[in-house]
Write a protein that holds these residues in place. Structure first.
Motif: not given
Length: 405
Positions: A318-334
């Motif tokens: 509903x937000x037309x794709x990924x948001x700045x929250x991907x930065x949280x997920x990138x750091x968390x995954x690493x």
């Protein structure tokens, strides 16, 4: 296609299960380690894995939610989750991947012309063409917008000169999506986004040998490389906006893939290996209770991350794709991945210090090199510090003057 539930998804599940049973080579399911190795290998697929890749590509299920008009699966998000679940149950992995799928393709679907989509997307869907990324330069890493690779307007084409660094898979790629400077009088507003062939005069690739012994990254040099004007993605001097969107897609992928099903958790697998080195207690548990606790804590973090990725994927619809929250997920995954690698070397003890030699098993050597390779995860795709700044400004709304102190 609508994201229906209930009977509609049940019917799709039956269809997906039948198709997988008929098309996933049984030999691949018998050796999951070899299957994962084939999926990660930069070499061209062979044997049954090549058959599996061809079938998934033709079906469009390597990119299940991409539009069917360009060869994608045309599935709803719900159907894609069902497909992932059914694949996990039989030990199947998605053979269609790479930067074309995770980065360029989704970006092109948003910013490309109809002609560009029909030209490039089908070969991404089938895995026929490999892509690499030309963003970072020796003098433009975290400050990417200071890039100097120049594209001069020559009428019907651009002439590109300059260099890029950390070009992942550049030695194997057929095409590159690249940021170039088309206006030297402006910084962000003088950058354009172009694509061009890697196998042409003027393109030179030099692999960089890393501490883990592999060479996944390259230096890439461009000398009078001709790029047709129709290879411009988005508006002239509007490449920074396109690039920011692409980086969101990249970080979304680094945040972990949405998945369901499967027979064993990472904690199960890690625990079995740990018992070989640490031993078991009278109840059959890992003998070291502290290590046991930390392995489970890592699994909890992994599962929490997977749920967050799934939630973000649903919200992005509903937000037309990924948001700045991907930065949280990138750091968390690493962080989760690096912690798991540290745990592995810890319980291996002295056997977790091997680089080569007959005194170490292949599993031990792989663990050491994987631990070393994983250190780069906090840097590529935007360093942890860059992601923290994005989180601070775009999610928490902190003003710049607070971040500078």
């Amino acid at each position: 296609m609508a994201d229906f539930g209930g009977a509609d998804l049940d019917a799709f599940r039956a269809d997906a299960r039948a198709w997988l049973e008929a098309n996933f080579p049984a030999s691949l399911g018998k050796d999951p380690e070899a299957l994962q190795a084939a999926a990660m290998s930069p070499e061209a697929p062979t044997g049954d894995y090549a058959v599996w890749k061809e079938r998934m590509g033709a079906k469009g299920w390597g990119v299940p939610t991409w539009p069917a008009a360009y060869g994608g699966g045309g599935l709803s998000a719900g159907e894609a989750r069902v497909l992932a679940s059914e694949m996990a149950k039989i030990g199947a992995v998605n053979p269609i991947g790479g930067m074309g799928v995770g980065m360029f393709g989704p970006t092109l679907l948003e910013y490309g012309t109809e002609e560009q989509k029909r030209k490039y997307i089908p070969d991404i869907v089938t895995g026929k063409v490999r892509w690499c990324q030309g963003f970072s330069e020796p003098g433009a890493g975290s400050d990417l917008a200071s890039l100097q690779t120049k594209a001069e307007d020559k009428g019907d084409h651009f002439l590109v000169n300059g260099s890029k660094i950390w070009t992942s898979g550049g030695q194997y790629a057929d095409m590159i999506f690249c940021l170039v400077r088309t206006d030297s009088s402006k910084k962000h507003e003088g950058i354009s986004f172009v694509v061009f062939e890697m196998h042409q005069p003027g393109v030179e690739v030099r692999p960089i040998r890393l501490i883990a012994g592999s060479s996944p990254f390259c230096e890439t040099f461009f000398t009078d490389v001709k790029v047709p004007k129709e290879n411009l993605i988005g508006p002239l001097n509007g490449g920074w906006t396109v690039a920011k969107r692409l980086l969101q897609h990249e970080r979304s992928g680094m945040g972990g893939r949405q998945g369901e099903g499967g027979n064993r958790s990472k904690a199960d697998i890690l625990g079995v290996v740990a018992k070989k080195y640490v031993g078991e207690d009278a109840q059959g548990r890992l003998a070291d209770s502290d290590l046991r606790h930390r392995i489970i804590a890592n699994e909890i973090d992994q599962r929490a991350l997977q749920l967050t990725v799934r939630r973000a994927a649903l919200e992005s619809r509903s937000n037309s794709g990924p948001s700045a929250a991907t930065s949280i997920m990138k750091n968390a995954n690493m962080k989760v991945a690096q912690d798991r690698a540290e745990l592995t070397l810890e319980f291996m003890g002295n056997q977790g210090l091997g680089w080569e030699g007959a005194n170490f098993t292949a599993e031990e050597l792989t663990a050491v090199r994987g631990w070393l390779s994983g250190k780069a995860g906090s840097i590529y795709g935007g360093s942890n510090e860059v992601q923290n700044n994005i989180i601070s400004k775009r999610i928490l709304g902190l003003p710049d003057h607070i971040l500078q102190h």
